[in-house]
Design a protein around this motif. Sequence first.
Motif, PDB file in Angstrom:
ATOM      1  N   ALA A  18       0.924  -1.287  -0.110  1.00 13.28           N
ATOM      2  CA  ALA A  18      -0.025  -0.079  -0.092  1.00 13.28           C
ATOM      3  C   ALA A  18       0.819   1.217   0.137  1.00 13.28           C
ATOM      4  CB  ALA A  18      -1.044  -0.148   1.218  1.00 13.28           C
ATOM      5  N   ARG A  19       2.000   1.192   0.697  1.00 12.27           N
ATOM      6  CA  ARG A  19       2.918   2.382   0.712  1.00 12.27           C
ATOM      7  C   ARG A  19       3.420   2.601  -0.644  1.00 12.27           C
ATOM      8  NH1 ARG A  19       5.139   4.441   5.502  1.00 12.27           N
ATOM      9  NH2 ARG A  19       4.459   3.423   7.287  1.00 12.27           N
ATOM     10  N   LEU A  20       3.983   1.447  -1.378  1.00  9.68           N
ATOM     11  CA  LEU A  20       4.387   1.656  -2.464  1.00  9.68           C
ATOM     12  C   LEU A  20       3.304   2.164  -3.726  1.00  9.68           C
ATOM     13  CD1 LEU A  20       6.374  -1.642  -2.743  1.00  9.68           C
ATOM     14  CD2 LEU A  20       7.381   0.546  -2.961  1.00  9.68           C
ATOM     15  N   MET A  21       2.139   1.637  -3.430  1.00  9.77           N
ATOM     16  CA  MET A  21       1.112   2.223  -4.255  1.00  9.77           C
ATOM     17  C   MET A  21       0.967   3.930  -4.123  1.00  9.77           C
ATOM     18  SD  MET A  21      -1.659  -0.754  -4.919  1.00  9.77           S
ATOM     19  CE  MET A  21      -1.244  -1.556  -3.224  1.00  9.77           C
ATOM     20  N   LEU A  22       0.839   4.219  -2.897  1.00  8.94           N
ATOM     21  CA  LEU A  22       0.742   5.559  -2.557  1.00  8.94           C
ATOM     22  C   LEU A  22       1.890   6.374  -3.166  1.00  8.94           C
ATOM     23  CD1 LEU A  22      -0.922   5.513   1.138  1.00  8.94           C
ATOM     24  CD2 LEU A  22      -1.995   5.920  -1.032  1.00  8.94           C
ATOM     25  N   ALA A  23       3.089   5.798  -2.976  1.00  9.20           N
ATOM     26  CA  ALA A  23       4.263   6.414  -3.487  1.00  9.20           C
ATOM     27  C   ALA A  23       4.234   6.858  -5.049  1.00  9.20           C
ATOM     28  CB  ALA A  23       5.379   6.066  -3.077  1.00  9.20           C
ATOM     29  N   GLN A  24       3.632   5.606  -5.609  1.00 15.25           N
ATOM     30  CA  GLN A  24       3.464   5.664  -7.070  1.00 15.25           C
ATOM     31  C   GLN A  24       2.497   6.814  -7.548  1.00 15.25           C
ATOM     32  OE1 GLN A  24       2.742   1.741  -8.332  1.00 15.25           O
ATOM     33  NE2 GLN A  24       4.920   1.346  -8.531  1.00 15.25           N
ATOM     34  N   ALA A  25       1.225   6.802  -6.476  1.00 14.25           N
ATOM     35  CA  ALA A  25       0.363   7.865  -6.925  1.00 14.25           C
ATOM     36  C   ALA A  25       0.658   9.405  -6.634  1.00 14.25           C
ATOM     37  CB  ALA A  25      -0.906   7.520  -6.263  1.00 14.25           C
ATOM     38  N   GLY A  26       1.884   9.547  -6.042  1.00 13.47           N
ATOM     39  CA  GLY A  26       2.466  10.732  -5.699  1.00 13.47           C
ATOM     40  C   GLY A  26       1.843  11.555  -4.237  1.00 13.47           C
ATOM     41  N   VAL A  27       1.447  10.498  -3.352  1.00 11.35           N
ATOM     42  CA  VAL A  27       0.885  10.932  -2.343  1.00 11.35           C
ATOM     43  C   VAL A  27       2.021  11.373  -1.301  1.00 11.35           C
ATOM     44  CG1 VAL A  27      -0.530  10.242  -0.161  1.00 11.35           C
ATOM     45  CG2 VAL A  27      -1.169   9.515  -2.396  1.00 11.35           C
ATOM     46  N   THR A  28       1.994  12.457  -0.708  1.00  9.53           N
ATOM     47  CA  THR A  28       3.023  13.094   0.103  1.00  9.53           C
ATOM     48  C   THR A  28       2.293  13.347   1.520  1.00  9.53           C
ATOM     49  OG1 THR A  28       2.445  15.417  -0.480  1.00  9.53           O
ATOM     50  CG2 THR A  28       4.043  14.236  -1.900  1.00  9.53           C
ATOM     51  N   PRO A  29       3.506  13.223   2.665  1.00 10.57           N
ATOM     52  CA  PRO A  29       2.936  13.405   4.049  1.00 10.57           C
ATOM     53  C   PRO A  29       2.516  14.853   4.569  1.00 10.57           C
ATOM     54  CG  PRO A  29       5.188  13.174   3.703  1.00 10.57           C
ATOM     55  CD  PRO A  29       4.863  13.140   2.393  1.00 10.57           C
ATOM     56  N   ASP A  30       1.535  15.612   3.405  1.00 10.83           N
ATOM     57  CA  ASP A  30       1.107  16.679   3.990  1.00 10.83           C
ATOM     58  C   ASP A  30      -0.200  16.799   3.907  1.00 10.83           C
ATOM     59  OD1 ASP A  30       1.028  16.653   1.168  1.00 10.83           O
ATOM     60  OD2 ASP A  30       1.996  18.713   0.946  1.00 10.83           O
ATOM     61  N   LEU A  31      -1.142  15.480   3.807  1.00 11.68           N
ATOM     62  CA  LEU A  31      -2.515  15.455   3.501  1.00 11.68           C
ATOM     63  C   LEU A  31      -3.357  16.026   4.675  1.00 11.68           C
ATOM     64  CD1 LEU A  31      -2.770  11.754   2.190  1.00 11.68           C
ATOM     65  CD2 LEU A  31      -2.210  13.931   0.863  1.00 11.68           C
ATOM     66  N   SER A  32      -4.684  16.849   4.647  1.00 15.40           N
ATOM     67  CA  SER A  32      -5.344  17.327   5.472  1.00 15.40           C
ATOM     68  C   SER A  32      -6.174  16.185   6.036  1.00 15.40           C
ATOM     69  CB  SER A  32      -6.066  18.619   4.915  1.00 15.40           C
ATOM     70  OG  SER A  32      -6.841  18.072   3.908  1.00 15.40           O
ATOM     71  N   LEU A  33      -6.864  15.209   5.519  1.00 15.09           N
ATOM     72  CA  LEU A  33      -7.541  14.153   6.013  1.00 15.09           C
ATOM     73  C   LEU A  33      -7.538  12.972   5.342  1.00 15.09           C
ATOM     74  CD1 LEU A  33      -9.825  13.187   8.039  1.00 15.09           C
ATOM     75  CD2 LEU A  33     -11.428  14.077   6.338  1.00 15.09           C
TER      76      LEU A  33
END
Length: 151
Positions: free
Chosen positions: A25-40
């Motif tokens: 799941a972490r790998l998929m989030l990284a591939q989707a460009g998800v960064t550690p600054d989400l609001s929710l």
Amino acid sequence: MDRMLAATAVAEDRHFWFVGLRRNARLMLAQAGVTPDLSLIVDCGAGTGRNLDWLSEFGPAVGVDLTPLALEVGRRAGRRLARGSVTQLPFPSSTADLATSFDVLYCLDDNAEAQALREMWRVLKPGGVALINAAALNMLRGSHSTLTAER
């Protein structure tokens, strides 16, 4: 269901399946460009909320589940959990940057599954990301599948 949740709570920190799920799941989030600054972040069908521990590294994470035992176990561990259904998420529209669901949707009948997907879409902000995990093959189902009445 309580029996399955109790067994899950014991296994989810170290069992290879849960460890692998989180890694992938972490790998998929990284591939989707998800960064550690989400609001929710909303985890739909969170169970005990164990995935909230690592999802919180990306921003405030809240799990939604209906099961009293899951909510009790998760809250004792300090996890943010709301009682609710994946088919009627208790969040306003367009408020989440990330909506996740790990091995939940295929436990629902077709109509409820479609409604849960619509709800995930509803709570996501424009440009938000949905991450959904589901068994790809019937042969991958095991005793957990039997206990949760997977379809």
